[in-house]
Design an enzyme around this catalytic site. Structure first.
Site, mmCIF file in Angstrom:
data_model
loop_
_atom_site.group_PDB
_atom_site.id
_atom_site.type_symbol
_atom_site.label_atom_id
_atom_site.label_comp_id
_atom_site.label_asym_id
_atom_site.label_seq_id
_atom_site.Cartn_x
_atom_site.Cartn_y
_atom_site.Cartn_z
ATOM 1 N N ARG A 268 0.815 -1.212 0.000
ATOM 2 C CA ARG A 268 0.000 0.000 0.000
ATOM 3 C C ARG A 268 0.854 1.270 0.000
ATOM 4 O O ARG A 268 0.510 2.274 0.640
ATOM 5 C CB ARG A 268 -0.940 0.020 1.205
ATOM 6 C CG ARG A 268 -1.871 -1.179 1.294
ATOM 7 C CD ARG A 268 -2.815 -1.288 0.100
ATOM 8 N NE ARG A 268 -3.699 -2.423 0.275
ATOM 9 C CZ ARG A 268 -3.433 -3.668 -0.128
ATOM 10 N NH1 ARG A 268 -2.286 -3.923 -0.765
ATOM 11 N NH2 ARG A 268 -4.286 -4.643 0.069
ATOM 12 N N SER B 80 -11.543 -1.748 2.753
ATOM 13 C CA SER B 80 -10.699 -1.747 3.947
ATOM 14 C C SER B 80 -10.404 -0.318 4.393
ATOM 15 O O SER B 80 -9.919 0.494 3.614
ATOM 16 C CB SER B 80 -9.380 -2.476 3.672
ATOM 17 O OG SER B 80 -9.620 -3.844 3.393
ATOM 18 N N GLU C 236 -6.236 3.565 5.065
ATOM 19 C CA GLU C 236 -6.194 3.205 3.651
ATOM 20 C C GLU C 236 -7.168 4.077 2.867
ATOM 21 O O GLU C 236 -6.958 4.339 1.688
ATOM 22 C CB GLU C 236 -6.538 1.724 3.465
ATOM 23 C CG GLU C 236 -6.395 1.232 2.052
ATOM 24 C CD GLU C 236 -6.364 -0.279 1.952
ATOM 25 O OE1 GLU C 236 -6.920 -0.801 0.967
ATOM 26 O OE2 GLU C 236 -5.790 -0.938 2.836
#
Length: 296
Positions: free
Chosen positions: A173, A218, A288
């Protein structure tokens, strides 16, 4: 750039727009202006007309699938890339060319139809190619930049550049480049292998995630060697509600809108989860999802 629509644009220009319409959370405030470019040329024309002050107030989004707009809204202009930058084709050299506004599940279906592999995981990413590039989105142990050969982006001075994937540093990420701190991606060229046995079998998302209830996927990045959902559950917050926002008892790294949740409900629940995990485990969860705008 004034509040009036700039000249010569072919895309859609709207003012005072409820951004809940463009967020998968179905919550949040209004944008003063929303521009949805017709294509890359239209985007370039829009940016060429923006002065320095206007550029500082631009917010680029894809499909709004990992976005929370605070209740007081956005004073500047939101540019919705997912509306027009949707070119997708298989090139003669075997690479797949995908523009920034292409939805990742659509890219996965395209790869399958063309007899390609390495893209099955993309079906589980609800955003666009541009967003997936910016954060190296992934699931099921795979990530976007594993498939990238090169990208096209707009530099800060407005120049369009093609840059090989090897110049970027990417991890879980995360993405960085020594000269482009926040690149605006226009497109990517992907190199996809033949499909592996069983790659295109239907994934297990519906068994483990709250599909069908407004959410943004998420909420937190998984800490190294652990899962954010597990930490939140162990902190005792499964099913915890603030207003009409709830930490999903099905998957605790998801926050769902049960109907009529405000952005403040969602953000307060995000902060409650972070605080509980920090207190219980000493772990600072990293977001996120992306939050823009001002609180009411």
């Amino acid at each position: 750039m004034s509040a009036a629509a700039p000249a010569r644009l072919r895309g859609r220009w709207d003012e005072d727009v409820p951004m809940a319409r463009y967020s998968s959370w179905r919550a949040g405030g209004r944008a003063r202006r929303l521009f949805q470019p017709a294509d890359q040329d239209d985007l370039r024309e829009f940016l060429a007309q923006a002065d320095g002050e206007a550029m500082a107030q631009l917010h680029f989004i894809g499909l709004g699938s990992n976005l929370l707009v605070r209740d007081a809204g956005v004073a500047g202009t939101v540019v919705r890339m997912g509306a027009g930058l949707r070119g997708l084709r298989l090139l003669d050299d075997g690479t797949v060319y995908a523009e920034a506004g292409v939805a990742m599940p659509k890219l996965a279906r395209f790869a399958k139809d063309k007899g390609l592999g390495g893209a099955g995981f993309m079906a589980g990413i609800p955003g666009t190619v541009g967003g997936a590039l910016a954060m190296n989105a992934g699931c099921f142990g795979r990530a976007t930049w594993e498939t990238v050969e090169r990208v096209a982006l707009l530099a800060a001075d407005g120049a369009e550049l093609e840059i090989p994937a090897a110049e970027f540093s990417f991890g879980y990420r995360s993405l960085s480049h020594p000269r482009h701190e926040r690149p605006l991606f226009l497109a990517a060229w992907l190199r996809l292998p033949p499909p592996a046995p069983g790659e295109w079998e239907e994934d297990a998302r519906q068994a483990t995630q709250p599909i069908g209830t407004p959410n943004a996927g998420s909420v937190f990045v998984n800490p190294a060697g652990d899962a954010a959902g597990r930490l939140i559950e162990e902190a005792g917050l499964a099913g915890h509600r603030i207003g009409a926002a709830q930490i999903s008892p099905k998957h605790c790294n998801f926050i769902v809108n049960l109907g009529g949740a405000s952005a403040a409900d969602i953000e307060d629940l995000i902060e409650a989860a972070r605080a509980a995990v920090r207190e219980r485990f000493g772990v600072d969860l990293r977001l996120e999802v992306r939050i823009i705008g001002e609180r009411a």
